[in-house]
Motif scaffolding. Structure first.
Motif, PDB file in Angstrom:
ATOM      1  N   VAL A  54      40.725  31.986  22.464  1.00 30.16           N
ATOM      2  CA  VAL A  54      40.932  31.834  23.887  1.00 30.16           C
ATOM      3  C   VAL A  54      42.500  32.251  24.164  1.00 30.16           C
ATOM      4  O   VAL A  54      43.665  31.400  24.194  1.00 30.16           O
ATOM      5  CB  VAL A  54      40.904  30.838  24.679  1.00 30.16           C
ATOM      6  CG1 VAL A  54      41.456  29.566  24.186  1.00 30.16           C
ATOM      7  CG2 VAL A  54      40.245  31.181  25.805  1.00 30.16           C
ATOM      8  N   VAL A  55      42.174  33.371  25.190  1.00 27.95           N
ATOM      9  CA  VAL A  55      43.241  33.944  25.780  1.00 27.95           C
ATOM     10  C   VAL A  55      43.439  33.391  27.684  1.00 27.95           C
ATOM     11  O   VAL A  55      43.126  33.100  27.850  1.00 27.95           O
ATOM     12  CB  VAL A  55      43.518  35.621  25.846  1.00 27.95           C
ATOM     13  CG1 VAL A  55      44.660  36.113  27.204  1.00 27.95           C
ATOM     14  CG2 VAL A  55      43.858  35.596  25.219  1.00 27.95           C
ATOM     15  N   ASP A  56      44.199  31.995  27.912  1.00 29.15           N
ATOM     16  CA  ASP A  56      44.114  31.154  29.187  1.00 29.15           C
ATOM     17  C   ASP A  56      45.068  31.864  29.634  1.00 29.15           C
ATOM     18  O   ASP A  56      46.012  31.136  30.754  1.00 29.15           O
ATOM     19  CB  ASP A  56      44.520  30.206  28.471  1.00 29.15           C
ATOM     20  CG  ASP A  56      44.103  29.298  29.754  1.00 29.15           C
ATOM     21  OD1 ASP A  56      43.353  29.575  30.566  1.00 29.15           O
ATOM     22  OD2 ASP A  56      45.205  28.221  30.320  1.00 29.15           O
ATOM     23  N   LEU A  57      44.109  32.236  31.270  1.00 27.59           N
ATOM     24  CA  LEU A  57      45.078  33.117  32.529  1.00 27.59           C
ATOM     25  C   LEU A  57      45.880  32.491  33.341  1.00 27.59           C
ATOM     26  O   LEU A  57      44.762  31.152  34.183  1.00 27.59           O
ATOM     27  CB  LEU A  57      44.521  34.252  32.821  1.00 27.59           C
ATOM     28  CG  LEU A  57      44.085  35.282  32.337  1.00 27.59           C
ATOM     29  CD1 LEU A  57      42.718  36.148  33.353  1.00 27.59           C
ATOM     30  CD2 LEU A  57      44.970  36.548  31.792  1.00 27.59           C
ATOM     31  N   PRO A  58      46.699  31.811  33.052  1.00 25.93           N
ATOM     32  CA  PRO A  58      47.451  30.940  34.268  1.00 25.93           C
ATOM     33  C   PRO A  58      47.210  30.939  35.293  1.00 25.93           C
ATOM     34  O   PRO A  58      47.071  29.848  36.218  1.00 25.93           O
ATOM     35  CB  PRO A  58      49.054  31.275  33.986  1.00 25.93           C
ATOM     36  CG  PRO A  58      49.495  32.329  33.808  1.00 25.93           C
ATOM     37  CD  PRO A  58      48.421  33.014  32.809  1.00 25.93           C
ATOM     38  N   ILE A  59      46.526  32.176  36.383  1.00 21.94           N
ATOM     39  CA  ILE A  59      46.101  32.196  37.796  1.00 21.94           C
ATOM     40  C   ILE A  59      45.064  32.763  37.660  1.00 21.94           C
ATOM     41  O   ILE A  59      44.654  34.431  36.907  1.00 21.94           O
ATOM     42  CB  ILE A  59      47.625  32.762  38.532  1.00 21.94           C
ATOM     43  CG1 ILE A  59      48.523  32.122  38.212  1.00 21.94           C
ATOM     44  CG2 ILE A  59      46.999  33.899  39.377  1.00 21.94           C
ATOM     45  CD1 ILE A  59      49.944  33.193  38.486  1.00 21.94           C
ATOM     46  N   LEU A  61      42.172  35.922  37.908  1.00 16.72           N
ATOM     47  CA  LEU A  61      42.584  37.434  38.133  1.00 16.72           C
ATOM     48  C   LEU A  61      41.116  37.813  38.202  1.00 16.72           C
ATOM     49  O   LEU A  61      41.471  38.236  39.302  1.00 16.72           O
ATOM     50  CB  LEU A  61      42.889  38.062  37.209  1.00 16.72           C
ATOM     51  CG  LEU A  61      44.340  38.082  36.742  1.00 16.72           C
ATOM     52  CD1 LEU A  61      44.273  38.579  35.864  1.00 16.72           C
ATOM     53  CD2 LEU A  61      45.728  37.898  37.910  1.00 16.72           C
ATOM     54  N   GLY A  65      40.829  41.881  36.273  1.00 15.91           N
ATOM     55  CA  GLY A  65      41.694  41.237  35.984  1.00 15.91           C
ATOM     56  C   GLY A  65      41.230  40.308  34.563  1.00 15.91           C
ATOM     57  O   GLY A  65      41.991  40.831  33.432  1.00 15.91           O
ATOM     58  N   ALA A  66      40.580  39.662  34.311  1.00 17.44           N
ATOM     59  CA  ALA A  66      40.111  38.967  32.837  1.00 17.44           C
ATOM     60  C   ALA A  66      39.391  39.707  32.517  1.00 17.44           C
ATOM     61  O   ALA A  66      40.584  39.794  30.895  1.00 17.44           O
ATOM     62  CB  ALA A  66      39.041  38.130  33.664  1.00 17.44           C
ATOM     63  N   GLN A  68      40.333  43.122  31.677  1.00 22.77           N
ATOM     64  CA  GLN A  68      41.057  44.185  31.631  1.00 22.77           C
ATOM     65  C   GLN A  68      42.138  43.582  30.230  1.00 22.77           C
ATOM     66  O   GLN A  68      42.595  44.335  29.935  1.00 22.77           O
ATOM     67  CB  GLN A  68      41.894  44.402  33.086  1.00 22.77           C
ATOM     68  CG  GLN A  68      42.941  45.542  32.229  1.00 22.77           C
ATOM     69  CD  GLN A  68      44.049  45.875  33.530  1.00 22.77           C
ATOM     70  OE1 GLN A  68      44.621  45.022  34.446  1.00 22.77           O
ATOM     71  NE2 GLN A  68      44.387  47.235  33.358  1.00 22.77           N
ATOM     72  N   THR A  69      42.776  42.007  30.692  1.00 20.18           N
ATOM     73  CA  THR A  69      43.093  41.783  30.114  1.00 20.18           C
ATOM     74  C   THR A  69      42.645  41.321  28.193  1.00 20.18           C
ATOM     75  O   THR A  69      43.802  41.610  27.208  1.00 20.18           O
ATOM     76  CB  THR A  69      43.296  39.828  29.641  1.00 20.18           C
ATOM     77  OG1 THR A  69      43.325  39.291  31.593  1.00 20.18           O
ATOM     78  CG2 THR A  69      44.050  39.346  29.080  1.00 20.18           C
TER      79      THR A  69
END
Lengths: 227, 124
Positions: A54-59, A61, A65-66, A68-69
């Motif tokens: 899992v890539v955990d976005l801190p804010i 998006l 945006g998610a 695109q990550t």
């Protein structure tokens, strides 16, 4: 070919575990990455407990945006194919092999369409109107027929991964990116799939913001077609 | 334009210039914006000192009272400034998104590396 499955997740604690387990059962050899878009529920905890990637976005998006990550992750880790799939169980992983097959046949973008054979969950009436409208606009300007313009179940090759990693719309990104790729003469193909109704979570489109989104996306599609 | 309005404009412009300089000195405002606001104040000052300008303009664009022409011009300038701010805001948003994404991907990578290191240690 190295393939990555991108699964954006926002408040999906009810279904994320089931979705990933099903995915691992169908395509154990394919890598996946969950993009947790700063969920307020236990999505992240469930992923960590199960040792999911899992890539955990801190804010937070938003969906664009998610996703695109995920494309940036795919670009940085040299994946040849990226497949976008929802966490809520609407997308059945048994179609992944067909998506990959069509990319290997030389298509740049392969969209899983629920309207080609009109099987399974056909979305709500109002959403279908929007989907049809975007489909018509894209066809009018680019001569490319895409029936399920809002489908979040799609595969792209390395060329498109690079483009998406650079530029991707913020919300409700699928129709706009489809229009953009069609306009640039990328090879687009749809395959028929049967989609399920979401098994948990809530749609990011609510009745109150739907008109705003419909107009905004219409504008975005139009801009992509004209650029 | 009557004298009172002229005086008010001059006082406001001068006060504003002082305020802008003070904020800039505290390093709370980037120089390019300082410059923009100083130019704006300067324009107001010029208009206040030489009301003939605004009278000529109001006559030219067929506005009866010069003060309305003044308001129209200030309004136009405001709209332009706000428009450029929304452009800057959009750019900023995109930069922030990039940063958040890069940060999250790095964090994922660190976790992977730690995991593989732990496995290495366990094997040795």
């Amino acid at each position: 070919m190295k393939t990555l499955i991108i699964i954006p997740a926002y408040n999906e604690q009810e279904c994320i575990e089931q979705t990933i387990k099903k995915l691992k059962k169908y395509v154990p050899e394919i890598d996946y990455v969950i993009i947790n878009d700063c969920s307020k529920d236990n999505t992240l905890e469930i992923c960590m407990q199960n040792k999911f990637n899992v890539v955990d976005l801190p804010i937070n998006l938003g969906i664009g945006g998610a996703v695109q990550t995920g494309y940036r992750y795919a670009e940085q880790n040299n994946y040849d194919i990226a497949i976008q799939m929802d966490a809520d169980g609407q997308h059945n992983p048994e179609y992944i092999k067909y998506l990959i097959e069509e990319i290997q046949n030389g298509n740049d973008l392969v969209i899983a369409s629920r309207f080609l054979r009109k099987e399974g969950f056909q979305s709500t009436f109002l959403r279908r109107i929007g989907i049809n409208l975007y489909s018509k606009i894209i066809e009018l300007f680019t001569n490319v027929k895409i029936t399920d313009t809002t489908s979040g179940y799609r595969a792209v090759n390395r060329k498109v991964i690079k483009i998406f990693a650079k530029k991707y719309p913020i919300d409700y990104p699928e129709p706009e990116t489809n229009a953009m790729l069609a306009k640039k003469n990328f090879k687009i193909k749809e395959i028929p799939v049967k989609m399920e109704e979401r098994s948990g979570g809530i749609s990011s489109i609510t009745p109150s913001n739907s008109i705003y989104y419909a107009i905004k996306v219409g504008l975005a599609v139009l801009m992509a077609c004209l650029s | 334009m009557d004298f009172t309005l002229q005086a008010i404009l001059i006082i406001l412009a001068v006060t504003f210039v002082c305020f802008v300089l003070l904020i800039t000195k505290k390093q709370k405002l980037a120089y390019k914006f300082t410059l923009m606001w100083l130019m704006f104040s300067f324009a107001i000052l010029i208009i206040a000192l030489f009301p003939q300008i605004i009278m000529a303009i109001s006559k030219w664009i067929h506005i009866e009272t010069p003060v309305n022409a003044l308001f129209l011009m200030i309004l136009g300038a405001m709209i332009l400034i706000i428009f450029f701010i929304t452009i800057g805001y959009s750019k900023h948003n995109e930069k922030l998104t990039r940063l958040i994404q890069a940060n999250a991907i790095l964090e994922n990578r660190i976790r992977q590396l730690e995991k593989s290191r732990r496995q290495d240690n366990d094997n040795n």
